[in-house]
Design a protein around this motif. Structure first.
Motif, PDB file in Angstrom:
ATOM      1  N   GLN A   1      42.176 -27.449 132.826  1.00 45.67           N
ATOM      2  CA  GLN A   1      42.235 -26.229 132.016  1.00 45.67           C
ATOM      3  C   GLN A   1      40.954 -26.053 131.215  1.00 45.67           C
ATOM      4  O   GLN A   1      40.423 -24.941 131.104  1.00 45.67           O
TER       5      GLN A   1
ATOM      6  N   ARG B   1      35.896 -16.192 136.196  1.00 47.86           N
ATOM      7  CA  ARG B   1      37.306 -16.581 136.108  1.00 47.86           C
ATOM      8  C   ARG B   1      37.736 -17.257 137.412  1.00 47.86           C
ATOM      9  O   ARG B   1      37.465 -16.760 138.503  1.00 47.86           O
TER      10      ARG B   1
ATOM     11  N   LEU C   1      38.101 -24.831 133.565  1.00 50.18           N
ATOM     12  CA  LEU C   1      38.174 -23.415 133.915  1.00 50.18           C
ATOM     13  C   LEU C   1      37.887 -22.523 132.716  1.00 50.18           C
ATOM     14  O   LEU C   1      37.255 -21.470 132.852  1.00 50.18           O
TER      15      LEU C   1
ATOM     16  N   ASP D   1      41.174 -19.968 138.885  1.00 49.02           N
ATOM     17  CA  ASP D   1      42.433 -20.590 138.504  1.00 49.02           C
ATOM     18  C   ASP D   1      42.622 -21.887 139.269  1.00 49.02           C
ATOM     19  O   ASP D   1      41.743 -22.314 140.029  1.00 49.02           O
TER      20      ASP D   1
END
Length: 211
Positions: A85, A98, A88, A100
């Motif tokens: 997390q 961006r 990213l 995921d």
């Protein structure tokens, strides 16, 4: 420093499928986090089909920590946040991209720095970033798009009197980039481009990076 590994070289090693396949056969190593500050970085790959690149940044000279140095997008892991997390989030904060969890193609070995960080590198696919790359001026002075030819060069290993371990340097354009960034890029090149499961945790940083 290398372990035997199977697998031939891919025709286009910086394509998403080739990277995922190479990393799928790689078993990353973790380090003991006790007493260390957790950080995560992104080996970010993408660009135009047939001309894929790896993104590398240069830190502004005005920063207090490691001014003017080359770096992969990344930073510290916040409380309650996982390493992936953080990777990213920092990728978006630093260069505007961006991604995921589905874009994370794999993980490389943890690297412990002399300054007390445990860095976890993730390999992240960012696709065609031509219209979405927006560097944050507060954290990034310049973004470099590293070609396969620039990535696929042999590292240099240097002995220093201050350590029994060899310093690793990754040659880049007119200079050389040391560990941790140089070590992480070298391992990515070894695994993704050549299918060699080379380990880099034992390579040293230059003395100027020890603080």
């Amino acid at each position: 420093m290398s372990d035997d590994a199977s697998g031939g070289s891919a025709r286009d090693p910086l394509e998403r499928e080739s990277i995922a396949r190479a990393l799928g056969g790689f078993v990353h190593r973790t380090a003991d986090a006790d007493g260390l500050r957790a950080a995560a970085v992104a080996v970010a790959l993408g660009g135009a089909p047939g001309d894929r690149r790896m993104l590398l940044t240069k830190r502004p000279s005005r920063l207090r920590a490691h001014p003017g140095q080359y770096a992969l997008p990344g930073g510290g892991v916040d409380p309650g946040e996982s390493a992936v997390q953080a990777c990213l989030r920092e990728l978006h904060e630093e260069v505007g991209l961006r991604a995921d969890a589905s874009d994370v193609l794999g993980r490389l070995d943890d690297y412990v720095t002399r300054s007390g960080y445990l860095i976890t590198p993730f390999v992240v696919w960012v696709g065609d970033y031509s219209t979405t790359l927006r560097p944050n001026d507060d954290e990034v002075a310049e973004v470099f798009e590293v070609t396969l030819d620039e990535l696929d060069v042999d590292a240099q290993f240097v002995s220093i009197p201050e350590s029994t371990r060899r310093v690793i340097r990754w040659p880049f354009r007119t200079g050389a980039i040391h560990a941790p960034t140089g070590a992480i890029v070298h391992q990515f090149r070894e695994v993704a481009v050549h299918g060699r499961h080379t380990r880099v945790a034992d390579f040293e940083q230059p003395v100027f990076a020890w603080r």
